[in-house]
Motif scaffolding. Structure first.
Motif, PDB file in Angstrom:
ATOM      1  N   PRO A  81      46.217  58.039  43.477  1.00  0.00           N
ATOM      2  CA  PRO A  81      45.915  57.796  42.133  1.00  0.00           C
ATOM      3  C   PRO A  81      45.316  56.393  41.918  1.00  0.00           C
ATOM      4  N   GLY A  82      45.498  55.240  42.490  1.00  0.00           N
ATOM      5  CA  GLY A  82      44.642  54.257  42.728  1.00  0.00           C
ATOM      6  C   GLY A  82      44.809  53.387  43.845  1.00  0.00           C
ATOM      7  N   ILE A  83      43.966  52.352  43.710  1.00  0.00           N
ATOM      8  CA  ILE A  83      44.219  51.348  45.181  1.00  0.00           C
ATOM      9  C   ILE A  83      45.217  50.758  45.170  1.00  0.00           C
ATOM     10  N   LEU A  84      45.738  50.045  44.161  1.00  0.00           N
ATOM     11  CA  LEU A  84      47.012  49.278  44.286  1.00  0.00           C
ATOM     12  C   LEU A  84      48.113  50.314  44.739  1.00  0.00           C
ATOM     13  N   SER A  85      48.180  51.554  44.264  1.00  0.00           N
ATOM     14  CA  SER A  85      49.354  52.363  44.557  1.00  0.00           C
ATOM     15  C   SER A  85      49.269  52.672  46.217  1.00  0.00           C
ATOM     16  N   SER A  92      41.266  47.374  54.242  1.00  0.00           N
ATOM     17  CA  SER A  92      39.979  46.932  53.574  1.00  0.00           C
ATOM     18  C   SER A  92      39.788  47.774  52.238  1.00  0.00           C
ATOM     19  N   ASP A  93      39.900  46.725  51.096  1.00  0.00           N
ATOM     20  CA  ASP A  93      39.887  47.236  49.675  1.00  0.00           C
ATOM     21  C   ASP A  93      38.405  47.192  49.361  1.00  0.00           C
ATOM     22  N   GLU A  94      37.607  48.236  49.362  1.00  0.00           N
ATOM     23  CA  GLU A  94      36.167  48.351  49.008  1.00  0.00           C
ATOM     24  C   GLU A  94      35.783  48.934  47.701  1.00  0.00           C
ATOM     25  N   ILE A  95      36.792  48.431  46.665  1.00  0.00           N
ATOM     26  CA  ILE A  95      36.590  49.210  45.317  1.00  0.00           C
ATOM     27  C   ILE A  95      35.284  48.700  44.653  1.00  0.00           C
ATOM     28  N   HIS A  96      34.864  47.347  44.928  1.00  0.00           N
ATOM     29  CA  HIS A  96      33.549  46.965  44.458  1.00  0.00           C
ATOM     30  C   HIS A  96      32.237  47.242  45.204  1.00  0.00           C
ATOM     31  N   CYS A  97      32.515  48.214  46.183  1.00  0.00           N
ATOM     32  CA  CYS A  97      31.307  48.133  47.322  1.00  0.00           C
ATOM     33  C   CYS A  97      30.020  49.062  46.844  1.00  0.00           C
ATOM     34  N   SER A 116      35.971  54.228  40.350  1.00  0.00           N
ATOM     35  CA  SER A 116      36.496  53.680  39.245  1.00  0.00           C
ATOM     36  C   SER A 116      35.642  52.388  38.455  1.00  0.00           C
ATOM     37  N   LYS A 117      35.325  51.453  39.352  1.00  0.00           N
ATOM     38  CA  LYS A 117      34.553  50.161  38.902  1.00  0.00           C
ATOM     39  C   LYS A 117      33.193  50.632  38.740  1.00  0.00           C
ATOM     40  N   THR A 118      32.573  51.421  39.693  1.00  0.00           N
ATOM     41  CA  THR A 118      31.222  51.775  39.743  1.00  0.00           C
ATOM     42  C   THR A 118      30.669  52.420  38.528  1.00  0.00           C
ATOM     43  N   HIS A 155      34.342  40.990  47.858  1.00  0.00           N
ATOM     44  CA  HIS A 155      35.424  40.070  47.499  1.00  0.00           C
ATOM     45  C   HIS A 155      35.713  39.917  45.873  1.00  0.00           C
ATOM     46  N   ASN A 156      36.638  40.171  45.528  1.00  0.00           N
ATOM     47  CA  ASN A 156      37.075  39.590  44.091  1.00  0.00           C
ATOM     48  C   ASN A 156      38.234  38.689  44.146  1.00  0.00           C
ATOM     49  N   PRO A 157      37.899  37.404  43.654  1.00  0.00           N
ATOM     50  CA  PRO A 157      36.732  37.118  42.464  1.00  0.00           C
ATOM     51  C   PRO A 157      35.625  36.364  42.989  1.00  0.00           C
ATOM     52  N   VAL A 173      42.339  35.419  45.726  1.00  0.00           N
ATOM     53  CA  VAL A 173      41.967  36.939  45.761  1.00  0.00           C
ATOM     54  C   VAL A 173      42.543  37.494  44.644  1.00  0.00           C
ATOM     55  N   TYR A 174      42.163  38.770  44.639  1.00  0.00           N
ATOM     56  CA  TYR A 174      42.557  39.429  43.473  1.00  0.00           C
ATOM     57  C   TYR A 174      44.160  39.462  43.565  1.00  0.00           C
ATOM     58  N   HIS A 175      44.712  39.042  42.146  1.00  0.00           N
ATOM     59  CA  HIS A 175      46.229  38.627  42.076  1.00  0.00           C
ATOM     60  C   HIS A 175      47.368  39.642  42.642  1.00  0.00           C
ATOM     61  N   PRO A 176      47.098  40.909  42.100  1.00  0.00           N
ATOM     62  CA  PRO A 176      48.076  41.851  42.568  1.00  0.00           C
ATOM     63  C   PRO A 176      48.469  41.901  44.193  1.00  0.00           C
ATOM     64  N   PHE A 177      47.446  41.621  44.940  1.00  0.00           N
ATOM     65  CA  PHE A 177      47.774  41.682  46.307  1.00  0.00           C
ATOM     66  C   PHE A 177      49.103  40.822  46.701  1.00  0.00           C
ATOM     67  N   SER A 178      49.148  39.573  46.368  1.00  0.00           N
ATOM     68  CA  SER A 178      50.326  38.819  46.387  1.00  0.00           C
ATOM     69  C   SER A 178      51.522  39.302  45.913  1.00  0.00           C
ATOM     70  N   LEU A 180      41.979  42.802  53.399  1.00  0.00           N
ATOM     71  CA  LEU A 180      40.576  42.496  53.172  1.00  0.00           C
ATOM     72  C   LEU A 180      40.056  42.861  51.782  1.00  0.00           C
ATOM     73  N   CYS A 181      39.201  41.988  51.183  1.00  0.00           N
ATOM     74  CA  CYS A 181      38.685  42.384  49.964  1.00  0.00           C
ATOM     75  C   CYS A 181      37.212  42.273  50.230  1.00  0.00           C
ATOM     76  N   ASN A 182      36.579  43.593  50.095  1.00  0.00           N
ATOM     77  CA  ASN A 182      35.014  43.709  50.506  1.00  0.00           C
ATOM     78  C   ASN A 182      34.499  44.622  49.863  1.00  0.00           C
ATOM     79  N   ILE A 230      39.795  41.591  32.084  1.00  0.00           N
ATOM     80  CA  ILE A 230      40.118  42.607  32.896  1.00  0.00           C
ATOM     81  C   ILE A 230      38.911  43.341  33.434  1.00  0.00           C
ATOM     82  N   ALA A 231      39.054  44.107  34.592  1.00  0.00           N
ATOM     83  CA  ALA A 231      37.708  44.348  35.309  1.00  0.00           C
ATOM     84  C   ALA A 231      37.317  45.811  34.995  1.00  0.00           C
ATOM     85  N   ASP A 232      36.978  45.877  34.003  1.00  0.00           N
ATOM     86  CA  ASP A 232      36.360  47.236  33.412  1.00  0.00           C
ATOM     87  C   ASP A 232      35.038  46.781  32.391  1.00  0.00           C
TER      88      ASP A 232
HETATM   89  C1  PLP Z   1      39.860  44.302  44.565  1.00  0.00           C
HETATM   90  C2  PLP Z   1      40.498  45.414  43.732  1.00  0.00           C
HETATM   91  N1  PLP Z   1      41.289  46.069  44.284  1.00  0.00           N
HETATM   92  C3  PLP Z   1      42.009  47.215  43.351  1.00  0.00           C
HETATM   93  C4  PLP Z   1      41.734  46.959  41.877  1.00  0.00           C
HETATM   94  C5  PLP Z   1      42.660  48.118  41.019  1.00  0.00           C
HETATM   95  O1  PLP Z   1      42.514  49.228  41.574  1.00  0.00           O
HETATM   96  P1  PLP Z   1      43.389  50.452  41.145  1.00  0.00           P
HETATM   97  O2  PLP Z   1      42.958  50.688  39.500  1.00  0.00           O
HETATM   98  O3  PLP Z   1      42.759  51.762  41.787  1.00  0.00           O
HETATM   99  O4  PLP Z   1      44.523  50.387  41.163  1.00  0.00           O
HETATM  100  C6  PLP Z   1      40.872  45.967  41.488  1.00  0.00           C
HETATM  101  C7  PLP Z   1      40.651  46.030  39.940  1.00  0.00           C
HETATM  102  O5  PLP Z   1      40.468  45.160  39.333  1.00  0.00           O
HETATM  103  C8  PLP Z   1      40.236  45.180  42.331  1.00  0.00           C
HETATM  104  O6  PLP Z   1      39.261  44.359  41.704  1.00  0.00           O
END
Ligand code: PLP
Length: 392
Positions: free
Chosen positions: A93-97, A198-203, A233-235, A170-172, A119-124, A166-168, A35-37
């Motif tokens: 609260p989060g990017i997924l929400s 545009s999900d830029e959480i890793h920017c 959160s990632k940063t 890109h994970n993974p 791509v980051y699996h929760p998208f699908s 868009l994952c920008n 998991i990505a922390d």
């Molecule tokens: C590309 C991407 N988006 C979103 C998330 C999760 O974001 P959040 O915890 O803010 O919902 C992650 C977590 O690994 C991620 O890699």
């Protein structure tokens, strides 16, 4: 100098990475590289600000002060050269929400949403669980580098495609998309009236020689056709504090988004999350610079180690983030055999490539956000297991 070499025991802190090993993988003793922390403490100014807040002792309903927004605006301007307006910022609260809510608000049942796999699996998962159709626009892999496939993208668009996620970066696969790539992508989406999320959480975690470009910063038109999701959160390793925000320049889109946040009753912030976010963005920059240097060292170490000692596994060199995409296809194992091999023979718990899409089969995602000594142990175990496999 911050000490990223320090090994900190995270067990029994209810942390998913270590404490959920048994639940997720059915083992308790593998090295968790999934998991990505990261296994690093957050920047000291963040911890200090949280301590001060805890000392106050009252944790009632909270609102977001102006200083919270100012910290975000300054950060995005300073680090990414994008001048944003306070009113564009829609917290979540989060990017997924935010993603789930956006798909729900801007598409109807049966509409199509494009993702670029692997791509980051929760998208699908989110798209499907909302009753929308996933359309995959697989990335091209050539000479160890992934690129966008525009011909495939255009061929898959019809009037029922409403959103492209868009994952920008890109994970993974770790790509930091270039100006040319983002421009082509944006032009196609605008032509077909597709909203870009545009999900830029890793920017903020970008390696030397690369520069993150916010999709919406390219032009006013791109800004008006997009939602940009960012988070500290990632940063700064504060994912558990559930604080992110969405930058939405288009007023009509923003009003709908904010209305949905209110309808879901998820508009109130976490009292600690906003403190951590603000102090991280204001005072965490030096820590971040040192972190990126450390991660660069980890990455160089990993690339060198695989090249020298485990040449059957190829590292897809990431341009961003602490996630490394490993091409294990030469081992000749089925996806299930590969999982079993990494987990039980190498003793390393990584994310299975196929969860990111069928084009992830034969790959594994390794999290290198850990002290180098842990990484070394992990690579050594993989080497031993691969040597044994190849001799057999
Ligand atoms: C590309 C991407 N988006 C979103 C998330 C999760 O974001 P959040 O915890 O803010 O919902 C992650 C977590 O690994 C991620 O890699």
């Amino acid at each position: 100098m911050y000490d990223f070499d320090q090994v900190i025991n995270r067990a029994s802190t209810a942390c998913q990475k270590w404490d959920d090993l048994q639940k997720r993988f059915g083992v308790h003793d593998a090295i968790p590289m999934w998991i990505a922390d990261m296994d690093f403490k957050s920047p000291p100014p963040v911890i200090e600000a949280l301590n001060q807040r805890v000392k106050h002792g009252i944790f009632g309903y909270t609102s977001r002060p102006d200083s919270f927004y100012e910290a975000i605006i300054d950060w995005v301007n300073r680090r990414h050269h994008w001048q944003i307006d306070k009113k564009w910022i829609a917290p979540s609260p989060g990017i997924l929400s935010a993603l789930s809510l956006s798909i729900n608000s801007f598409t109807q049942q049966g509409d199509k949403v494009i993702i670029q796999t692997p791509v980051y699996h929760p998208f699908s998962q989110i798209i499907k669980s909302l009753g929308r159709e996933v359309v995959t626009n697989p990335l091209n892999l050539k000479n160890g580098r992934y690129t966008l496939d525009f011909d495939d993208l255009e061929s898959k668009i019809d009037s029922t495609v409403k959103i492209l996620v868009l994952c920008n970066p890109h994970n993974p696969v770790g790509r930091v998309w270039s100006l040319e790539e983002l421009t082509m992508l944006g032009e196609i989406c605008i032509k077909h009236n597709i909203l870009v999320i545009s999900d830029e959480i890793h920017c903020d975690l970008v390696y030397r020689g690369y520069k993150h470009l916010p999709f919406a910063s390219i032009s006013e038109e791109f800004a008006n056709h997009s939602i940009t999701c960012i988070a500290p959160s990632k940063t700064f390793n504060i994912a558990g504090l559930q604080t992110s925000c969405n930058i939405i320049p288009n007023e009509e889109i923003r009003d709908i988004f904010n209305q949905s946040i209110n309808n879901q009753c998820i508009g109130s912030p976490n009292a600690f999350g906003i403190i951590a976010a603000e102090s991280a963005y204001r005072y965490g920059e030096e820590w971040l610079e040192q972190l990126i240097n450390y991660l660069q060292g980890n990455l160089d170490f990993v690339i060198h180690y695989f090249q020298e000692n485990i040449p059957h596994i190829k590292v897809i060199r990431p341009e961003s983030t602490f996630l490394v995409w490993l091409d294990c296809r030469e081992l000749g194992l089925t996806p299930k055999e590969l999982d079993e091999f990494m987990l039980n023979k190498a003793g390393v718990a990584m994310n299975e490539g196929y969860i990111f899409g069928v084009d992830g089969e034969g790959f594994m995602r390794m999290n290198i956000g850990c002290p180098r000594s842990v990484l070394e142990k992990c690579l050594c175990q993989i080497e031993g297991a691969v040597n044994f496999l190849c001799k057999a």
